[in-house]
Design an enzyme around this catalytic site. Sequence first.
Site, PDB file in Angstrom:
ATOM      1  N   CYS A 210       0.915  -1.100   0.006  1.00  0.00           N
ATOM      2  CA  CYS A 210       0.067   0.033  -0.094  1.00  0.00           C
ATOM      3  C   CYS A 210       0.703   1.287   0.047  1.00  0.00           C
ATOM      4  CB  CYS A 210      -1.129  -0.070   1.241  1.00  0.00           C
ATOM      5  SG  CYS A 210      -0.091   0.055   2.845  1.00  0.00           S
TER       6      CYS A 210
ATOM      7  N   CYS B 120      12.899  -7.393  12.440  1.00  0.00           N
ATOM      8  CA  CYS B 120      13.448  -8.286  11.362  1.00  0.00           C
ATOM      9  C   CYS B 120      12.393  -8.504  10.342  1.00  0.00           C
ATOM     10  CB  CYS B 120      13.717  -9.495  12.042  1.00  0.00           C
ATOM     11  SG  CYS B 120      14.564 -10.907  10.999  1.00  0.00           S
TER      12      CYS B 120
ATOM     13  N   CYS C 162      -2.598  -1.515   5.916  1.00  0.00           N
ATOM     14  CA  CYS C 162      -3.445  -2.495   5.052  1.00  0.00           C
ATOM     15  C   CYS C 162      -3.465  -3.952   5.772  1.00  0.00           C
ATOM     16  CB  CYS C 162      -2.592  -2.572   3.577  1.00  0.00           C
ATOM     17  SG  CYS C 162      -1.185  -3.198   3.681  1.00  0.00           S
TER      18      CYS C 162
END
Length: 165
Positions: free
Chosen positions: A85, A153, A133
């Site tokens: 997004c 990570c 999103c």
Amino acid sequence: MKISVLIIVLTLFVSCKGVSQEKEMASGQNNDNPKEFEVQKTEAEWKAELTDAEFYVLRKAATENPFTSELLDNKKKGTYVCAACGTPLFKSETKFDSGTGWPSFYQEIEGNVGYDVDYKIGYKRTEEHCATCGGHLGHVFEDGPAPTGLRHCINGVALDFVEDK
């Protein structure tokens, strides 16, 4: 004597408890209730817009293989955004080489990354997702550098890079 030593060793072994993810980093949320995100699309719409790798990481919470991301060794100045997004997630100034094989950051752009707790591999981990999103990004651990002590990570395939001009 050997039995006493064996009992002591077994007792110590059983009483050891890993605590690398003991602190609950998520805000009491879990995956039992579907969340509403600003960007909502059907699975078919996501499949049409994303590459196969992006779809499986971002929408199915898969993990890319370590050391395969084109962004792993990126040293340019800019912003890492959600590949689904475009939401800005991490600044290049917070990126560091964790040696894990995935792009790592010690700080997110506040408010743009959401957290959940997952138990998918048998113990508690703090999972990260795009707050706009809901795309799966990776996990955050408490073994990173100062100033935060965190290691976000992140699957490189979940990110796009926008270079500063």
